[in-house]
Scaffold this active site. Structure first.
Site: not given
Ligand code: NAD
Length: 490
Positions: A183, A221, A259, A293
């Site tokens: 997704k 999700g 993550e 990130c």
């Protein structure tokens, strides 16, 4: 076959390209605010069908046991994607706002090529090893350890590096023998949907092994996290959503791999070349408009040379223009959406409210009246307790902070809820190594070394995540361990 954007308005469920039951949703170009076209809007029923297909393909197929076939399929996928690389590049630049130069690396070509690494691993991994004999409770026993796929993987991904993150999940999950429901983020459905089309039409990957479900509805999700038919959720995104993912996976006690965000420190020791280090820090925070990130968003410099460091950093940042991502020289493109730009602008306002100074940047570039651009911005004059130094901004924004020596630099670097990445610059290897040992993060660059590679484990300490992506460690996240004990014969 030529891939066209109109090809991206289908879901991939059970080997078939199907329309979304919820119709379609618009896909925007963040650099121009133009509507590029539409993507398939899936509903909960579509997600349910995708999970059912993945379950069936895992339980009834030979996918999980045929290592050589999986390697072949992954190489086919790699070859097919490479034959479409220019079409994919165009879509990636338009949909993600990714600077063209990054598409020859982590925004496209890197992760596509990495599929070969995952194929090789499927072939060469030691799926079984002999633990030798023992006599537990006096019974002579031969023991074998088998490594097996976990089962159905729910992969939930963000928009900032869609190919990198989608393939960092699809590659190892498939190589390990799992089936997957992917997704992608609502902002970047096409990058995933085009891969779905290539899988369906140009590879032998069996029906149900990969399912791709695009939607604007975050609840889809959540559905992957709660559905008991899903064995593992592999999530990349914000720390706040990661927390929700972990909590919602708890009821069905599935394995969760996370993550998450970061606020990484770039530490300049007092024996480093200050001007070069500051210039590298300034440049790297502007890459893809700071939407990474693991970018180093706090620059820690010796207090005695703070003003000099501010000037050197500002000089580099003010020379980098936020601009058209399709131009070959652009480093800093747009932010992904109006919402993200508002968020970043909110932090710039907050920096001033917290007593900080905007040394360069601080707003929208004057020469861009369309697109979600923000100028590369340097914030000085705050300490590490400021919210702009503690919270992830996810824009081309650098906070420069003074430190009082190596230990103090380590203390400041670690004074963060995050622990994803970082950088250390210095000339004395012993001092550098002491700092490396002190900083609690999953990756560290020393004097500009690059940690990004298919075989290099990546992930976070503390609230930056749980588990490792990429490398053998990333592959083993998708495996279970089975111990088989039999009577020892001799
Ligand atoms: P996000 O957390 O808002 O969304 C990520 C994904 O989660 C999207 O696909 C979204 O639809 C889905 N989602 C949202 N709510 C959900 C829920 N309750 N349950 C399950 N899924 C849900 O993140 P974003 O804004 O798309 O991405 C930016 C964030 O991602 C930043 O914080 C960044 O640091 C982080 N990120 C981390 C890494 C890493 O490897 N550590 C890499 C890239 C981005």
């Amino acid at each position: 076959m030529t891939l066209r954007p109109t090809d991206s308005s289908a879901l991939l469920i059970d080997g078939k390209l199907v329309p979304g039951s919820g119709g379609t949703f618009e896909v925007l170009n963040p650099a121009t605010e133009e509507v590029l076209g539409s993507a398939a809007e899936a509903t909960a029923a579509d997600m349910d069908a995708a999970i059912a297909a993945a379950r069936l393909a895992f339980d009834q197929g030979t996918w999980s046991r045929d290592h050589a076939f999986r390697a072949r399929c992954l190489r086919q996928l790699c070859d097919a994607l490479q034959s479409h690389i220019e079409e994919l590049r165009e879509v990636t630049i338009a949909e993600v706002g990714a600077p063209a130069m990054l598409t020859s690396g982590p925004q496209l070509e890197g992760p596509v090529e990495d599929l070969r690494y995952w194929a090789d691993l499927a072939e060469n991994y030691s799926w079984e090893h002999d633990l030798g004999s023992a006599t537990p409770m006096g019974i002579p026993t031969a023991r074998r350890v088998l490594k097996e796929a976990v089962g159905v993987v729910g992969a939930i991904t963000p928009w900032n590096f869609p190919h990198q993150i989608n393939f960092a999940k699809l590659g190892p999950a498939l190589a390990a023998g799992n089936t997957v429901v992917l997704k992608p983020a609502p902002d970047t459905p096409w990058c995933a949907a085009l891969v779905g089309k290539v899988i369906a039409e140009e590879t032998e990957i069996p029906a149900g092994v990969v399912n791709i479900v695009t939607s604007t509805d975050h609840a889809l999700g959540a559905q992957l996290c709660t559905d008991p038919r899903v064995d593992l959720v592999s999530f990349t995104g914000s720390t706040a959503t990661g927390r929700t993912v972990m909590a919602s996976a708890a009821d069905s006690l599935k394995k969760v791999f996370l993550e998450l965000g970061g606020k990484s420190a770039f530490i300049v020791l007092d024996d480093a070349d200050l001007a070069s280090a500051c210039s590298v820090a300034a440049f790297s925070v502007c890459v893809h408009a700071g939407q990474g990130c693991a970018l180093t968003t706090r620059l820690l410099v010796p207090r005695a040379r703070y003003d000099e460091a501010v000037a050197a950093t500002a000089a580099t940042m003010s020379g980098i223009r936020a601009g058209d991502p399709s131009k070959p020289g652009t480093v800093c493109g747009p932010l992904i959406s109006a919402r993200q730009r508002e968020r970043v602008e909110g932090y710039l306002k907050l920096a001033v409210e917290e007593g900080g100074t905007i040394v360069t940047g601080g707003g929208r570039p004057a020469d861009r009246d369309r697109g979600f651009f923000v100028e590369p911005t340097l914030i000085a004059g705050v300490d590490n307790s400021a919210r702009v130094a503690q919270e992830e901004i996810f824009g081309p924004v650098l906070v420069i902070l003074p430190h009082d020596g190596d230990e103090d630099a380590v203390r400041i670097a670690n004074d963060s809820p995050y622990g994803l990445s970082g950088s250390v610059w210095g000339t004395d290897p012993e001092r550098v190594n002491r700092v490396v040992a002190g900083v609690r993060t999953g990756t560290l660059s020393v004097n500009g070394g690059v940690w990004y590679s298919a075989d290099a484990p990546f992930g976070g300490y503390k609230q930056s995540g749980i588990g490792r992506e990429m490398g053998v460690a990333g592959f083993e996240e998708y495996l279970e361990t089975k111990l088989v004990a039999s009577p020892a014969t001799a």
